[in-house]
Enzyme design. Structure first.
Site, PDB file in Angstrom:
ATOM      1  N   ALA A 107       0.771  -1.249   0.000  1.00 14.50           N
ATOM      2  CA  ALA A 107       0.000   0.000   0.000  1.00 14.50           C
ATOM      3  C   ALA A 107       0.802   1.300   0.000  1.00 14.50           C
ATOM      4  O   ALA A 107       0.382   2.270  -0.617  1.00 14.50           O
ATOM      5  CB  ALA A 107      -0.951   0.004   1.185  1.00 14.50           C
ATOM      6  N   PRO A 109       3.060   4.523  -0.691  1.00 10.57           N
ATOM      7  CA  PRO A 109       2.697   5.598   0.238  1.00 10.57           C
ATOM      8  C   PRO A 109       1.197   5.910   0.317  1.00 10.57           C
ATOM      9  O   PRO A 109       0.809   6.875   0.950  1.00 10.57           O
ATOM     10  CB  PRO A 109       3.455   6.796  -0.319  1.00 10.57           C
ATOM     11  N   GLY A 110       0.366   5.109  -0.335  1.00 10.91           N
ATOM     12  CA  GLY A 110      -1.064   5.265  -0.125  1.00 10.91           C
ATOM     13  C   GLY A 110      -1.807   6.051  -1.181  1.00 10.91           C
ATOM     14  O   GLY A 110      -2.984   6.371  -1.000  1.00 10.91           O
ATOM     15  N   SER A 111      -1.150   6.382  -2.299  1.00 13.92           N
ATOM     16  CA  SER A 111      -1.863   7.123  -3.349  1.00 13.92           C
ATOM     17  C   SER A 111      -3.047   6.312  -3.857  1.00 13.92           C
ATOM     18  O   SER A 111      -4.152   6.837  -4.016  1.00 13.92           O
ATOM     19  CB  SER A 111      -0.925   7.418  -4.522  1.00 13.92           C
ATOM     20  N   LYS A 112      -2.799   5.027  -4.107  1.00 15.88           N
ATOM     21  CA  LYS A 112      -3.887   4.185  -4.631  1.00 15.88           C
ATOM     22  C   LYS A 112      -4.853   3.811  -3.520  1.00 15.88           C
ATOM     23  O   LYS A 112      -6.065   3.749  -3.735  1.00 15.88           O
ATOM     24  CB  LYS A 112      -3.307   2.955  -5.323  1.00 15.88           C
ATOM     25  N   ASP A 157       3.932  -9.614   5.836  1.00 15.15           N
ATOM     26  CA  ASP A 157       4.614  -9.921   4.582  1.00 15.15           C
ATOM     27  C   ASP A 157       3.490 -10.293   3.617  1.00 15.15           C
ATOM     28  O   ASP A 157       2.722 -11.227   3.889  1.00 15.15           O
ATOM     29  CB  ASP A 157       5.570 -11.103   4.797  1.00 15.15           C
ATOM     30  N   ASP A 172      -0.167  -3.776  -6.219  1.00 17.21           N
ATOM     31  CA  ASP A 172       0.680  -2.809  -6.928  1.00 17.21           C
ATOM     32  C   ASP A 172       2.100  -3.156  -6.487  1.00 17.21           C
ATOM     33  O   ASP A 172       2.615  -2.612  -5.521  1.00 17.21           O
ATOM     34  CB  ASP A 172       0.270  -1.389  -6.523  1.00 17.21           C
ATOM     35  N   CYS A 225       5.053  -0.413 -12.398  1.00 14.47           N
ATOM     36  CA  CYS A 225       5.433   0.731 -13.242  1.00 14.47           C
ATOM     37  C   CYS A 225       6.713   0.368 -13.978  1.00 14.47           C
ATOM     38  O   CYS A 225       7.684   1.109 -13.971  1.00 14.47           O
ATOM     39  CB  CYS A 225       5.571   2.007 -12.427  1.00 14.47           C
TER      40      CYS A 225
END
Lengths: 298, 161
Positions: A107, A109-112, A157, A172, A225
């Site tokens: 998760a 830094p939490g943008s998604k 984990d 992600d 990415c």
């Protein structure tokens, strides 16, 4: 930059692909509808003389013509979140609904995570998993600034995340980040096929566990990415295996041009179904680079 | 600290909604329905709010948003929580002008005349809740967390306030 030559055969208009790597990416942000409406936010930016342009494919995405968007009061108050354009794609493909139960396996830094929460209108539950303690801090800070109330953070984990089932799971995955070269030049100098193969082991295990944790009929989105097929199509193929328990659904965001996932790599034939997955290249939409696969559990 | 006490400190204990709602009602006049759809937990000396759902049995690092600290008396609301619930406040709130808002966002202290009671207040600027302040005897001390303070550029002409 020569490293990219290994993608010469799979990337359309390779020369343009190579050329755009040196062009820095513009600043972009997502409007946080948990705290403000799009109309009010745009009105504020206009009043303040901030130059912006809405994404043509996503009304909540903005290109900001400003050097330090992080210093805008709107950012400090959590009305916007600085986020790369293509990073907004995986949550939209995941398609969470208010009231559902969602797992974001990697998760920080939490943008998604926060985009998912916004799509759910702060209702239901998002489990944001992040094993690294150091990376929990930015995740928490972003959730709090953006007014998120339906996220709980865990530190398992991801390969051993113990308990489901969830309506939808986002993986992600940690990746070689080749698609971020326009954001931070030098990324490519750290990339190698060996590194991609190392990451592949982790990525397959993460995706396999995500598939296990999903309800029948549920959705798993796998994204990276990077351009490396070792971290993209080959991961999806390995995690799905031969069983017909899962199927791939076509990834398509209207207004954003994707290239189909590859079905052959280094002379080896891959599953035809992988053409349902999407490759986003920087020279096609003037973005970074991304790969997204949508898997349905039958 | 013994291992046992450390273990106890890390447990999220459910709390009655009415208990929390009363504290916010008493201090800020925020009506109970503002918290509809939330449930509350206590861990160590912090209170957390999350959407009203059943939580699967997992080991949690955080549950929803940290909304208040009970480390000292009186209890202290977090800036994040005030930015959500503070807009319903009917007392112990302050409206700042532009100059005052800049000082507040930088984390500074300043003299402000107000009839607020001594203690924590909701700080507004042009209709936005900026966050939590500590008001006492004509002085407002910003409680904006360090990472959310506006850097010194806020004083320059292109201040985005």
């Amino acid at each position: 930059m020569d490293y990219l030559d290994r993608y010469r055969e799979i990337v359309p208009d390779y020369v343009a692909f190579q050329a755009i790597q040196c062009q820095p990416l513009y600043n972009s942000a997502r409007i946080n509808t948990l705290k403000i409406t799009r109309e009010k936010l745009l009105e504020r930016l206009e009043e303040e003389g901030v130059l912006f342009q809405s994404f043509h494919w996503y009304p909540l995405g903005l290109k900001l013509d400003i050097e330090s968007p992080g210093k805008l009061l709107e950012n400090l108050l959590g009305y916007i979140h600085i986020q790369e354009e293509l990073s907004m794609v995986p949550p939209l493909v995941l398609g969470p609904e208010p009231g559902e139960s969602i797992l974001d396996l990697c998760a920080s830094p939490g943008s998604k995570t926060t985009e998912i929460s916004q799509m759910m209108e702060n209702r239901g539950l998002v489990i944001a998993n992040e094993p690294s303690l150091a990376r929990v801090a930015p995740l928490r800070s972003n959730c709090e600034r953006l007014g998120v109330l339906n996220v709980a953070v865990t530190r398992y984990d991801g390969r051993n995340f113990p308990r489901g089932p969830f309506d939808r799971v986002l993986v992600d995955a940690p990746c070689s980040s080749e698609g971020r070269e326009r954001r931070g030049p030098g990324v490519l100098s750290r990339c190698s096929p060996e590194r991609s193969l190392d990451l592949q082991v982790l990525q397959i295990d993460l995706l396999k566990n995500a598939l296990r944790l999903t309800k029948p009929g549920g959705v798993v989105v796998y994204s990276t990415c990077t351009y490396a097929p070792e971290e993209n199509e080959l991961v999806v193929q390995a995690a799905l295996g031969e069983a017909d328990e899962f199927r791939l659904e076509k990834v398509c965001i209207p207004g954003l041009l994707e290239c189909p996932g590859i079905t052959e790599w280094n002379g080896k034939r891959l599953s035809d179904e992988l053409s349902c997955t999407a490759r986003y290249y920087p020279h096609i939409n003037d973005t970074g680079g991304f790969y997204v696969a949508k898997i349905i559990k039958n | 600290m013994s291992p046992r006490s450390s273990r106890i400190r890390n447990i999220f204990e459910p709390l009655e909604k009415s208990l929390i709602a009363k504290l916010w009602q008493d201090r800020f006049g925020i009506p109970g329905p503002a918290f509809a759809g939330c449930k509350f937990f206590r861990k160590a000396r912090s209170i957390w709010a999350i959407s009203d759902v059943d939580l699967p049995r997992l080991s949690y690092e955080t549950i929803g948003m940290r909304i208040m600290s009970c480390k000292d008396r009186p209890w202290k609301p977090t800036t994040s929580a005030l930015q959500i619930f503070g807009r319903y406040a009917t007392k112990n709130l302050l409206h700042l002008n532009r100059e005052e808002a800049v000082i507040f966002l930088e984390g500074g202290s300043q003299g402000i005349e107000s009839d607020c009671e001594i203690g924590y207040v909701v700080v507004f600027y042009r209709g936005d809740v900026l966050g939590c302040g500590l008001y006492s005897h004509g002085k407002l001390v910003s409680q904006i967390p360090k990472e959310r303070r506006m850097a010194s550029i806020a004083r320059s002409e292109d201040c985005p306030v």
